[in-house]
Design a protein around this motif. Structure first.
Motif, PDB file in Angstrom:
ATOM      1  N   ARG A 133       0.833  -1.211   0.000  1.00 23.13           N
ATOM      2  CA  ARG A 133       0.000   0.000   0.000  1.00 23.13           C
ATOM      3  C   ARG A 133       0.867   1.262   0.000  1.00 23.13           C
ATOM      4  NH1 ARG A 133      -4.327  -2.485   4.010  1.00 23.13           N
ATOM      5  NH2 ARG A 133      -5.708  -3.357   2.440  1.00 23.13           N
ATOM      6  N   ARG A 134       1.963   1.219   0.771  1.00 23.79           N
ATOM      7  CA  ARG A 134       2.875   2.373   0.778  1.00 23.79           C
ATOM      8  C   ARG A 134       3.499   2.583  -0.599  1.00 23.79           C
ATOM      9  NH1 ARG A 134       4.290   0.090   5.698  1.00 23.79           N
ATOM     10  NH2 ARG A 134       6.240  -0.727   4.836  1.00 23.79           N
ATOM     11  N   ALA A 135       3.616   1.508  -1.376  1.00 22.60           N
ATOM     12  CA  ALA A 135       4.161   1.608  -2.735  1.00 22.60           C
ATOM     13  C   ALA A 135       3.079   1.960  -3.751  1.00 22.60           C
ATOM     14  CB  ALA A 135       4.831   0.291  -3.125  1.00 22.60           C
ATOM     15  N   GLY A 136       1.851   2.189  -3.274  1.00 22.99           N
ATOM     16  CA  GLY A 136       0.785   2.631  -4.163  1.00 22.99           C
ATOM     17  C   GLY A 136      -0.101   1.536  -4.725  1.00 22.99           C
ATOM     18  N   PHE A 137       0.012   0.324  -4.217  1.00 25.09           N
ATOM     19  CA  PHE A 137      -0.811  -0.779  -4.723  1.00 25.09           C
ATOM     20  C   PHE A 137      -2.129  -0.853  -3.968  1.00 25.09           C
ATOM     21  CE2 PHE A 137       3.004  -1.944  -6.740  1.00 25.09           C
ATOM     22  CZ  PHE A 137       2.699  -2.857  -7.739  1.00 25.09           C
ATOM     23  N   ALA A 138      -3.169  -1.352  -4.648  1.00 24.48           N
ATOM     24  CA  ALA A 138      -4.482  -1.557  -4.044  1.00 24.48           C
ATOM     25  C   ALA A 138      -4.946  -2.973  -4.358  1.00 24.48           C
ATOM     26  CB  ALA A 138      -5.472  -0.537  -4.592  1.00 24.48           C
ATOM     27  N   ASP A 139      -6.005  -3.414  -3.703  1.00 28.13           N
ATOM     28  CA  ASP A 139      -6.542  -4.764  -3.919  1.00 28.13           C
ATOM     29  C   ASP A 139      -5.443  -5.815  -3.832  1.00 28.13           C
ATOM     30  OD1 ASP A 139      -9.132  -3.796  -4.239  1.00 28.13           O
ATOM     31  OD2 ASP A 139      -8.818  -3.451  -6.374  1.00 28.13           O
ATOM     32  N   ILE A 140      -4.731  -5.796  -2.753  1.00 25.05           N
ATOM     33  CA  ILE A 140      -3.547  -6.637  -2.571  1.00 25.05           C
ATOM     34  C   ILE A 140      -3.946  -8.011  -2.037  1.00 25.05           C
ATOM     35  CG2 ILE A 140      -1.349  -6.816  -1.348  1.00 25.05           C
ATOM     36  CD1 ILE A 140      -1.837  -3.607  -1.079  1.00 25.05           C
ATOM     37  N   ARG A 141      -3.365  -9.037  -2.621  1.00 23.47           N
ATOM     38  CA  ARG A 141      -3.573 -10.420  -2.182  1.00 23.47           C
ATOM     39  C   ARG A 141      -2.204 -11.059  -2.028  1.00 23.47           C
ATOM     40  NH1 ARG A 141      -3.770 -15.394  -4.755  1.00 23.47           N
ATOM     41  NH2 ARG A 141      -3.391 -14.356  -6.725  1.00 23.47           N
ATOM     42  N   PRO A 142      -1.685 -11.105  -0.810  1.00 25.10           N
ATOM     43  CA  PRO A 142      -0.369 -11.718  -0.628  1.00 25.10           C
ATOM     44  C   PRO A 142      -0.364 -13.199  -1.014  1.00 25.10           C
ATOM     45  CG  PRO A 142      -0.998 -10.515   1.337  1.00 25.10           C
ATOM     46  CD  PRO A 142      -2.214 -10.582   0.442  1.00 25.10           C
ATOM     47  N   VAL A 143       0.659 -13.588  -1.727  1.00 20.28           N
ATOM     48  CA  VAL A 143       0.883 -14.991  -2.063  1.00 20.28           C
ATOM     49  C   VAL A 143       2.278 -15.311  -1.552  1.00 20.28           C
ATOM     50  CG1 VAL A 143       1.105 -16.682  -3.905  1.00 20.28           C
ATOM     51  CG2 VAL A 143      -0.580 -14.833  -4.109  1.00 20.28           C
ATOM     52  N   VAL A 144       2.325 -16.051  -0.441  1.00 21.34           N
ATOM     53  CA  VAL A 144       3.605 -16.369   0.173  1.00 21.34           C
ATOM     54  C   VAL A 144       3.774 -17.877   0.146  1.00 21.34           C
ATOM     55  CG1 VAL A 144       5.014 -16.167   2.248  1.00 21.34           C
ATOM     56  CG2 VAL A 144       3.389 -14.345   1.664  1.00 21.34           C
ATOM     57  N   GLU A 145       4.833 -18.323  -0.518  1.00 22.47           N
ATOM     58  CA  GLU A 145       5.118 -19.749  -0.608  1.00 22.47           C
ATOM     59  C   GLU A 145       6.587 -19.973  -0.309  1.00 22.47           C
ATOM     60  OE1 GLU A 145       3.833 -21.209  -4.413  1.00 22.47           O
ATOM     61  OE2 GLU A 145       1.864 -20.306  -4.202  1.00 22.47           O
ATOM     62  N   LEU A 146       6.843 -20.897   0.590  1.00 25.91           N
ATOM     63  CA  LEU A 146       8.209 -21.277   0.942  1.00 25.91           C
ATOM     64  C   LEU A 146       8.402 -22.735   0.568  1.00 25.91           C
ATOM     65  CD1 LEU A 146       8.264 -19.646   4.470  1.00 25.91           C
ATOM     66  CD2 LEU A 146       9.285 -18.742   2.393  1.00 25.91           C
ATOM     67  N   ARG A 147       9.499 -23.023  -0.093  1.00 29.51           N
ATOM     68  CA  ARG A 147       9.790 -24.382  -0.523  1.00 29.51           C
ATOM     69  C   ARG A 147      10.933 -24.935   0.306  1.00 29.51           C
ATOM     70  NH1 ARG A 147       6.701 -25.411  -5.063  1.00 29.51           N
ATOM     71  NH2 ARG A 147       7.682 -27.432  -5.146  1.00 29.51           N
ATOM     72  N   GLY A 148      10.898 -26.229   0.559  1.00 29.06           N
ATOM     73  CA  GLY A 148      11.931 -26.908   1.329  1.00 29.06           C
ATOM     74  C   GLY A 148      11.526 -28.344   1.522  1.00 29.06           C
ATOM     75  N   LEU A 149      11.985 -28.943   2.611  1.00 24.58           N
ATOM     76  CA  LEU A 149      11.628 -30.320   2.933  1.00 24.58           C
ATOM     77  C   LEU A 149      10.797 -30.348   4.202  1.00 24.58           C
ATOM     78  CD1 LEU A 149      15.011 -32.175   2.279  1.00 24.58           C
ATOM     79  CD2 LEU A 149      12.997 -32.063   0.796  1.00 24.58           C
ATOM     80  N   CYS A 150       9.682 -31.068   4.153  1.00 25.72           N
ATOM     81  CA  CYS A 150       8.837 -31.199   5.346  1.00 25.72           C
ATOM     82  C   CYS A 150       9.570 -32.046   6.385  1.00 25.72           C
ATOM     83  CB  CYS A 150       7.493 -31.820   4.976  1.00 25.72           C
ATOM     84  SG  CYS A 150       7.556 -33.559   4.485  1.00 25.72           S
ATOM     85  N   ALA A 151       9.028 -32.091   7.587  1.00 24.26           N
ATOM     86  CA  ALA A 151       9.664 -32.849   8.660  1.00 24.26           C
ATOM     87  C   ALA A 151       9.809 -34.320   8.309  1.00 24.26           C
ATOM     88  CB  ALA A 151       8.843 -32.693   9.952  1.00 24.26           C
ATOM     89  N   SER A 152       8.805 -34.912   7.688  1.00 22.44           N
ATOM     90  CA  SER A 152       8.885 -36.338   7.322  1.00 22.44           C
ATOM     91  C   SER A 152       9.986 -36.600   6.308  1.00 22.44           C
ATOM     92  CB  SER A 152       7.547 -36.815   6.741  1.00 22.44           C
ATOM     93  OG  SER A 152       6.542 -36.737   7.711  1.00 22.44           O
ATOM     94  N   CYS A 153      10.094 -35.753   5.292  1.00 23.89           N
ATOM     95  CA  CYS A 153      11.087 -35.969   4.236  1.00 23.89           C
ATOM     96  C   CYS A 153      12.505 -35.598   4.687  1.00 23.89           C
ATOM     97  CB  CYS A 153      10.711 -35.182   2.982  1.00 23.89           C
ATOM     98  SG  CYS A 153       9.224 -35.825   2.175  1.00 23.89           S
ATOM     99  N   SER A 154      12.619 -34.647   5.587  1.00 25.67           N
ATOM    100  CA  SER A 154      13.968 -34.261   6.036  1.00 25.67           C
ATOM    101  C   SER A 154      14.538 -35.276   7.005  1.00 25.67           C
ATOM    102  CB  SER A 154      13.963 -32.862   6.663  1.00 25.67           C
ATOM    103  OG  SER A 154      13.175 -32.848   7.832  1.00 25.67           O
ATOM    104  N   ASP A 155      13.667 -36.111   7.619  1.00 23.22           N
ATOM    105  CA  ASP A 155      14.122 -37.170   8.513  1.00 23.22           C
ATOM    106  C   ASP A 155      14.563 -38.419   7.769  1.00 23.22           C
ATOM    107  OD1 ASP A 155      13.654 -35.628  10.727  1.00 23.22           O
ATOM    108  OD2 ASP A 155      11.713 -36.529  11.185  1.00 23.22           O
ATOM    109  N   SER A 156      14.165 -38.524   6.486  1.00 24.98           N
ATOM    110  CA  SER A 156      14.456 -39.748   5.697  1.00 24.98           C
ATOM    111  C   SER A 156      15.906 -39.922   5.417  1.00 24.98           C
ATOM    112  CB  SER A 156      13.691 -39.698   4.375  1.00 24.98           C
ATOM    113  OG  SER A 156      12.318 -39.571   4.626  1.00 24.98           O
TER     114      SER A 156
END
Length: 156
Positions: A133-156
């Motif tokens: 909004r401070r940068a002048g945007f309106a109708d904002i919909r954040p899309v936040v995605e983090l990629r990595g290994l889940c707990a099950s896969c990192s224990d394998s």
């Protein structure tokens, strides 16, 4: 700095389908048989599913071909009505486990098994919206995605 969680009731199984139906009807839309089948197929997926995955599942259940374009339209309605979330980086969808609650969520996506877990942090997504909004945007919909290994896969 501790995160600020968003508190809500998470649904699953028939409770999720009932909550989704109520939310869609309250939004002024119809809960048709096809929409119910698409939502049921989406909610049954253990990881984000594409429109093609859903179309294939519904086609098998119906015993006749269901076009992916029809499923895309329904998924778009579900996203607009807060019944589903789109995982942008995977071009796939997940059922929203709390369809009556509007907020921005953060996806944690496992690069090994493909599962997507969502977490809520209103402080983080709120800061992103404020910065936009401070940068002048309106109708904002954040899309936040983090990629990595889940707990099950990192224990394998």
């Amino acid at each position: 700095m501790a995160s600020q969680a968003h508190h809500h009731h998470e649904h699953s199984g028939e409770s999720l389908v009932d909550a989704a139906r109520r939310a869609l009807v309250e939004a002024g839309e119809q809960w048709t048989d096809m929409r119910a089948e698409v939502f049921g197929a989406l909610a049954a997926q253990p990881r984000p599913a594409s429109a093609y995955d859903i179309a294939e599942h519904v086609s098998k259940e119906r015993g006749k071909r269901v076009a992916a374009n029809s499923v895309y339209r329904i998924l778009d309605l579900f996203v607009a009505s807060n019944l589903a979330r789109r995982v942008e980086s995977a071009n796939a969808y997940v059922a929203n486990p709390h369809p009556g609650c509007r907020h921005d969520c953060i996806f944690l996506i496992c690069d090994s098994c493909g599962r997507a877990t969502h977490i809520d942090d209103d402080r983080l997504t709120g800061a992103l919206v404020d910065a936009a909004r401070r940068a002048g945007f309106a109708d904002i919909r954040p899309v936040v995605e983090l990629r990595g290994l889940c707990a099950s896969c990192s224990d394998s």
